[in-house]
Design a protein around this motif. Sequence first.
Motif, short mmCIF file in Angstrom:
data_model
loop_
_atom_site.label_atom_id
_atom_site.label_comp_id
_atom_site.label_asym_id
_atom_site.label_seq_id
_atom_site.Cartn_x
_atom_site.Cartn_y
_atom_site.Cartn_z
N PRO A 1 0.83 -1.21 0.00
CA PRO A 1 0.00 0.00 0.00
C PRO A 1 0.86 1.26 0.00
N GLY A 2 0.55 2.18 -0.93
CA GLY A 2 1.26 3.44 -1.01
C GLY A 2 2.57 3.38 -1.76
N VAL A 3 2.97 2.18 -2.25
CA VAL A 3 4.25 2.02 -2.93
C VAL A 3 4.00 1.77 -4.42
N THR A 4 4.76 2.46 -5.27
CA THR A 4 4.73 2.20 -6.71
C THR A 4 6.17 2.07 -7.20
N VAL A 5 6.34 1.30 -8.26
CA VAL A 5 7.63 1.17 -8.93
C VAL A 5 7.42 1.64 -10.36
N ASP A 6 8.08 2.75 -10.75
CA ASP A 6 7.82 3.33 -12.06
C ASP A 6 8.56 2.57 -13.16
N LEU B 1 7.16 6.07 -2.60
CA LEU B 1 6.33 5.81 -1.44
C LEU B 1 5.45 7.02 -1.17
N ARG B 2 4.12 6.83 -1.32
CA ARG B 2 3.14 7.89 -1.09
C ARG B 2 3.49 9.15 -1.88
N GLY B 3 3.88 8.96 -3.14
CA GLY B 3 4.19 10.08 -4.00
C GLY B 3 5.61 10.59 -3.90
N LYS B 4 6.39 10.13 -2.92
CA LYS B 4 7.76 10.60 -2.74
C LYS B 4 8.74 9.64 -3.41
N ILE C 1 8.12 24.77 -15.32
CA ILE C 1 6.85 24.44 -14.69
C ILE C 1 6.80 25.15 -13.34
N ASN C 2 5.62 25.60 -12.95
CA ASN C 2 5.42 26.30 -11.70
C ASN C 2 4.24 25.70 -10.95
N ASN C 3 4.56 25.03 -9.85
CA ASN C 3 3.53 24.41 -9.00
C ASN C 3 2.60 23.52 -9.80
N ILE C 4 3.19 22.73 -10.69
CA ILE C 4 2.40 21.79 -11.49
C ILE C 4 2.22 20.50 -10.69
N GLY C 5 1.00 20.00 -10.65
CA GLY C 5 0.72 18.76 -9.96
C GLY C 5 -0.75 18.43 -10.06
N ASN C 6 -1.17 17.41 -9.33
CA ASN C 6 -2.59 17.06 -9.32
C ASN C 6 -2.93 16.28 -8.07
N PHE C 7 -4.20 16.23 -7.77
CA PHE C 7 -4.70 15.40 -6.67
C PHE C 7 -4.91 13.99 -7.20
N THR C 8 -4.38 13.01 -6.48
CA THR C 8 -4.51 11.62 -6.92
C THR C 8 -4.69 10.71 -5.72
N LEU C 9 -4.89 9.43 -5.99
CA LEU C 9 -5.10 8.47 -4.91
C LEU C 9 -4.70 7.08 -5.37
N ASP C 10 -4.34 6.24 -4.40
CA ASP C 10 -4.22 4.81 -4.67
C ASP C 10 -4.87 4.05 -3.53
N ILE C 11 -5.55 2.97 -3.89
CA ILE C 11 -6.35 2.18 -2.95
C ILE C 11 -5.92 0.73 -3.03
N ALA D 1 -6.87 -9.78 -3.56
CA ALA D 1 -6.26 -8.47 -3.36
C ALA D 1 -6.49 -7.60 -4.59
N ALA D 2 -7.04 -6.43 -4.38
CA ALA D 2 -7.31 -5.51 -5.49
C ALA D 2 -6.70 -4.15 -5.19
N SER D 3 -6.15 -3.52 -6.21
CA SER D 3 -5.55 -2.20 -6.04
C SER D 3 -5.90 -1.31 -7.23
N TYR D 4 -5.92 -0.01 -6.98
CA TYR D 4 -6.21 0.97 -8.03
C TYR D 4 -5.38 2.22 -7.78
N LYS D 5 -4.77 2.75 -8.83
CA LYS D 5 -4.03 4.00 -8.75
C LYS D 5 -4.55 4.97 -9.80
N ALA D 6 -4.94 6.15 -9.35
CA ALA D 6 -5.54 7.14 -10.25
C ALA D 6 -4.44 7.89 -11.01
N THR D 7 -4.87 8.74 -11.93
CA THR D 7 -3.94 9.54 -12.73
C THR D 7 -3.05 10.38 -11.83
N GLU D 8 -1.75 10.41 -12.17
CA GLU D 8 -0.80 11.18 -11.37
C GLU D 8 0.06 12.05 -12.29
N VAL D 9 0.24 13.32 -11.90
CA VAL D 9 1.16 14.22 -12.58
C VAL D 9 2.46 14.23 -11.78
#
Length: 823
Positions: A171-176, A183-186, A697-707, A724-732
């Motif tokens: 949860p909260g971890v992605t591998v690009d 981890l949680r967007g960081k 770019i200046n303060n470019i980003g978006n609100f996103t979520l992963d479940i 086990a099910a997971s979903y990750k929304a669009t992320e900038v």
Amino acid sequence: MRTQRNPCTIMLSHSIKRSILVVFKSLSLCLLATRLLAQQAQKNEFTLSGKIANTEISTLEIHLFNADSQLIKTEFPNQQGEFNFEALPKGAYYFKIRRGQADLYNSEVIQVTQQHIVLPEIRINEQRLETVVINRSRPYIERHDGKLILNVESSLQNTGGSALEVLEKAPGVTVDGNNNIILRGKSNILVQIDGKNSPLTGEELANYLRGLPASAIDKIELITNPSAKYDAAGTAIINIKLKKGTNKGTNGSFSTALGAARYLKNNNSFSINHRNDKLNLFANYNFAYREAYNDLMIDRRFYKEGHLEKTFIQDNFFKFSSRNHNGKIGFDYNLTDKNLVGASVSFTSNVFKPFGDSKTTLMDSDCQPLNHTATLSQTDNITKNISANLNHKYRMDTLGSELSTDFDFIRYINASNQSFDTRTSDNNGAPIGTPYLLKGKTDGDLNIYALKSDWIKILPRGLKLETGFKTSYVKSDNDIKFYDHSTSPAVPDSNKSNHYIYQEYIHAAYGNVTKKWDKLKTVLGLRIENTNVTGTQLTTDQINKRKYTQLFPSVVFSYEFTADHNLEVNLSRRINRPNYQQLNPFKYYINATTYRVGNPDLNAQASQNYELTYSFKGKYIATLSYSKISDNITTVVKPILENGENINVQTEENLKSAAYYSLNLIAPLKLTNWWDINNNANFYYGSYTGNVSGTQINNIGNFTLDINSIHTLKLGKNFAAELAASYKATEVYAFARISPYWNVNIGLQKKFKEKNSLKLALTDAFNSNNRKGLTVYNNYEENFKSRREPRILTLSYSYNFGSSKSVQSRKTGAAEDLRQRAE
């Protein structure tokens, strides 16, 4: 020669001696504060007492543990069977009554909230009891002391997988797509193995984690806001803790797994442990063979003054195969009741062979094909690692006070052979020019020396003092040579070859003071680190130096409103230094138009981190966090002109700043006696400011979520199922927009007599775990789609053998994460 200094770091004008003096003065103030607090805390002492009846008293021992299973005290009953634990802080405890190697009695968890608690009389029937063993079922997700803990074996979706696949599902971890762990967007996460920093990053770290079987992992700790006792590196820490034996006698385990989809996968693990009152011997060995693929489609468009100039359409198929061997052998020995010494040696051998088939179509401004380029690439990469650890621990009292020292030596040897065969043809398939044959050889050597010592003093009335130091030296030597084999004899290519040496010294000291009142707990910490880095390009005689000293404070306030409601505030400052791979300017070629290169001008990034965590009944957790990062190190793919040709370069750049706002929710549910659900949701907003490739770019980003939601079903007769099910929304992410994706994994388990089990798992059941994204600069646009191997069916079998007699932990006190013992 040129010397650079990081303009965004906190530079101290005093000498290092003056800086260290500041730390010792701070520690002196901490000691003074400790004494003052001790004088005010007598009213918060608690006592737990009881009486044992109907058994021989003289040979009994009573061991008291806290809720985290850490040994707090050991007492002996008097002739009347009475025992007493005094000067306890408020909290949850349980105790064991032992005779020799046998557990005669295991208490339930006791909430110590009154000044004096007297237990009912304890009666033991030894005729019916040989050894009592309590099997505590661990949930998949737990939170303790600011850490989110994943108990890997508790989830069937991890069956037969690798450490990298476990992290991808966490949860909260992605591998690009570039194998960066987020981890949680960081990004820029510090990965540890058994508490020791891994020097590997990017592709090398991914290769190691691909070869580490999930069956070898006990738990994974996600530490989003570490305190001053941890290294200051990384925006957050992911600590992978491997399995270790804790039972007396000789015991061990064996597991094997076979996975099948388009390609085969096989994981095998074996561990054995022998423990008695004085000596603990341990050994383990893991072997993994894996084949997988990644089908990457890329549409690259180059513009000039807003008009389309040319387009590259690329179809890249990469097949990976790896053979990984790793193991460890060592011992712990109790010289006396207070002195423990230990040593261990571990090794890794990984053969990683990626094969690439890239086809590129060049199109004009009207999207008409001009020519076609095909590149066949083959890499044989061999990484060998050996590491040794010597450790000593002196237990000062039964409260958990101790002095521990570790010395580590780690060596990595890397040898890589690369070959690229590039051919260009017209629309009719007729050859254009001569084939371009490029071959390269890389020799890499990495040596790490580290010494650290930690002193922990547990005082009565809820006081704890921690201090210590760490010093480390790292030297990396990478020599890469490329040759153009298009002619005979082959010609050295000086533009692609490079010899780079990286040296790093880090010296650190820290101090922490912890105080517990009736409802309030505070931890005040300060860490100082001196960094001295030199990067030398022997090919161009270019030297880059950085030298700086920084302070890293941390503060934790935790307040317990009631037994069910707790609120915690966590503040810290951290740093992320670019590693030797990110600084090394040698080129790693992917195809005729793409390569990866390091950036020797990278600066370290600094971050301020704030967290507010609320927990209900220790299970339902909400964490609100904010991080502000300066000189954010960001992975980018940018277009450049090289010899008049359009080339895409993957590298790291410093953005001016980044900010992260997040809300993380953990909500386990028990719908019925046979249906448990672990739910995790992370809502966050990432904002970026900076300039890359002429694009601002200046303060470019978006609100996103992963479940992430894990459903465990107990089906009876030792059968269990998991979905086990997971979903990750669009992320900038800076200049890139990543499309949403989702994933479903299914598992089934059958246990046999508590000794062995059979598991069946299906990952990515609906072929939905595909990644798509868009990168935009002023005169460049790139669409990509990555498809990885879906529907992997894995069958695994595990067997545990030997003694099941439990033994109390000899690692007493409340600082387990400071004791990186090799067990």
